[in-house]
Design a protein around this motif. Structure first.
Motif, short mmCIF file in Angstrom:
data_model
loop_
_atom_site.label_atom_id
_atom_site.label_comp_id
_atom_site.label_asym_id
_atom_site.label_seq_id
_atom_site.Cartn_x
_atom_site.Cartn_y
_atom_site.Cartn_z
N ASP A 8 20.81 14.63 38.56
CA ASP A 8 20.58 13.73 37.44
C ASP A 8 19.29 14.05 36.68
OD1 ASP A 8 22.93 12.54 38.17
OD2 ASP A 8 22.02 10.68 38.91
N VAL A 9 18.22 14.40 37.41
CA VAL A 9 16.96 14.73 36.75
C VAL A 9 17.13 16.01 35.93
CG1 VAL A 9 14.59 15.54 37.18
CG2 VAL A 9 15.43 13.52 38.34
N ALA A 10 17.82 16.98 36.47
CA ALA A 10 18.04 18.22 35.72
C ALA A 10 18.80 17.95 34.42
CB ALA A 10 18.80 19.22 36.58
N GLU A 11 19.82 17.12 34.50
CA GLU A 11 20.59 16.78 33.31
C GLU A 11 19.76 15.98 32.31
OE1 GLU A 11 23.55 16.67 30.59
OE2 GLU A 11 23.46 17.87 32.41
N LEU A 12 18.99 15.03 32.78
CA LEU A 12 18.14 14.23 31.88
C LEU A 12 17.08 15.09 31.19
CD1 LEU A 12 17.48 10.88 33.76
CD2 LEU A 12 18.47 11.16 31.48
N ILE A 13 16.45 15.98 31.93
CA ILE A 13 15.44 16.84 31.34
C ILE A 13 16.06 17.71 30.26
CG2 ILE A 13 13.97 18.85 31.80
CD1 ILE A 13 13.18 17.50 34.43
N ARG A 14 17.22 18.27 30.57
CA ARG A 14 17.88 19.14 29.60
C ARG A 14 18.29 18.37 28.34
NH1 ARG A 14 22.42 20.07 27.59
NH2 ARG A 14 23.56 18.62 28.89
N ALA A 15 18.78 17.16 28.52
CA ALA A 15 19.33 16.42 27.39
C ALA A 15 18.31 15.54 26.67
CB ALA A 15 20.49 15.55 27.88
N GLU A 16 17.34 14.98 27.38
CA GLU A 16 16.50 13.93 26.81
C GLU A 16 15.04 14.30 26.60
OE1 GLU A 16 17.67 11.02 25.76
OE2 GLU A 16 19.71 11.43 26.44
N LEU A 17 14.53 15.31 27.30
CA LEU A 17 13.11 15.62 27.18
C LEU A 17 12.83 16.23 25.81
CD1 LEU A 17 10.63 15.34 29.03
CD2 LEU A 17 10.87 17.74 29.55
N ASP A 18 11.86 15.66 25.14
CA ASP A 18 11.54 16.06 23.77
C ASP A 18 10.55 17.22 23.76
OD1 ASP A 18 11.53 15.99 21.01
OD2 ASP A 18 9.88 14.55 20.92
N HIS A 19 11.06 18.40 24.12
CA HIS A 19 10.25 19.61 24.10
C HIS A 19 11.19 20.78 23.85
CE1 HIS A 19 7.52 22.82 25.34
NE2 HIS A 19 6.55 21.94 25.16
N PRO A 20 10.83 21.70 22.96
CA PRO A 20 11.75 22.79 22.65
C PRO A 20 12.05 23.73 23.82
CG PRO A 20 9.63 23.09 21.53
CD PRO A 20 9.61 21.74 22.18
N ALA A 73 6.59 11.82 30.80
CA ALA A 73 7.95 11.31 30.69
C ALA A 73 8.50 10.73 32.00
CB ALA A 73 8.88 12.42 30.21
N LYS A 74 7.72 10.75 33.08
CA LYS A 74 8.30 10.33 34.36
C LYS A 74 8.69 8.86 34.40
CE LYS A 74 4.06 9.89 37.09
NZ LYS A 74 3.39 10.44 38.26
N GLY A 75 8.01 7.99 33.66
CA GLY A 75 8.42 6.59 33.58
C GLY A 75 9.76 6.44 32.89
N PHE A 76 9.94 7.15 31.78
CA PHE A 76 11.21 7.14 31.07
C PHE A 76 12.33 7.69 31.94
CE2 PHE A 76 14.21 9.80 28.67
CZ PHE A 76 14.89 8.81 27.98
N LEU A 77 12.07 8.83 32.61
CA LEU A 77 13.08 9.43 33.48
C LEU A 77 13.46 8.50 34.62
CD1 LEU A 77 11.69 13.08 33.65
CD2 LEU A 77 13.70 12.30 32.38
N ARG A 78 12.48 7.84 35.19
CA ARG A 78 12.73 6.90 36.29
C ARG A 78 13.61 5.74 35.82
NH1 ARG A 78 8.33 3.20 39.42
NH2 ARG A 78 9.66 2.62 41.16
N SER A 79 13.32 5.21 34.64
CA SER A 79 14.13 4.09 34.14
C SER A 79 15.54 4.53 33.81
CB SER A 79 13.46 3.45 32.92
OG SER A 79 13.45 4.34 31.83
N GLU A 80 15.70 5.74 33.28
CA GLU A 80 17.04 6.25 32.99
C GLU A 80 17.82 6.53 34.28
OE1 GLU A 80 18.74 6.80 29.99
OE2 GLU A 80 17.10 5.55 29.25
N LEU A 81 17.14 7.03 35.29
CA LEU A 81 17.79 7.28 36.57
C LEU A 81 18.24 5.98 37.23
CD1 LEU A 81 15.43 10.02 38.02
CD2 LEU A 81 17.83 10.32 37.40
N ALA A 82 17.44 4.92 37.07
CA ALA A 82 17.74 3.64 37.70
C ALA A 82 19.06 3.05 37.20
CB ALA A 82 16.61 2.65 37.47
#
Length: 127
Positions: free
Chosen positions: A18-30, A72-81
């Motif tokens: 899930d973290v790998a997918e979130l980073i790929r899809a949601e992290l705002d970095h090129p 972004a770890k707070g955002f990732l944690r809330s999305e994972l929850a």
């Protein structure tokens, strides 16, 4: 023979996906697509998760990515929850995985050693 996996192991595996997918899809970095999650370790009480990652890029970019993950770890944690049925979502700790770099260095050293000329046997051990 069936292998027994603990609940922490199953949570770690799901977190890794899930973290790998979130980073790929949601992290705002090129260059977020160059991040690879190599391992996740979850404590027995599921309160902390160490997320090991590698990054294919320059050391300067790696420092920027590390800062972006911390931010972004707070955002990732809330999305994972949203996708987990846990009493408490583990706190995320991102750690750069140096094992890939060490592996490349060892491979280079082995290749260099194999390319060296071989020592001639002096023949003392033969009868």
């Amino acid at each position: 023979m069936a292998k027994n996996f603990t609940r922490s192991d199953r949570i770690a595996q799901q977190l890794q996906r899930d973290v790998a997918e979130l980073i790929r899809a949601e992290l705002d970095h090129p260059k977020a697509s160059l991040i690879t999650i190599t391992d996740v370790e979850v404590t027995r009480d599921n309160s902390h998760a160490k997320i090991f990652y590698t990054f294919l890029g320059t050391p300067e970019d790696a420092q920027l990515i590390a800062a972006k993950l911390e931010q972004a770890k707070g955002f990732l944690r809330s999305e994972l929850a949203r996708g987990f049925k846990l009493f408490k979502m583990p706190e995320l700790h991102f750690l750069y995985d140096h094992s890939i770099d060490r592996g490349f260095k060892l491979d280079t050293l082995i290749s260099q050693a194999a390319a060296l000329p071989k020592a001639e046997d002096d023949g003392e051990g033969e009868a």
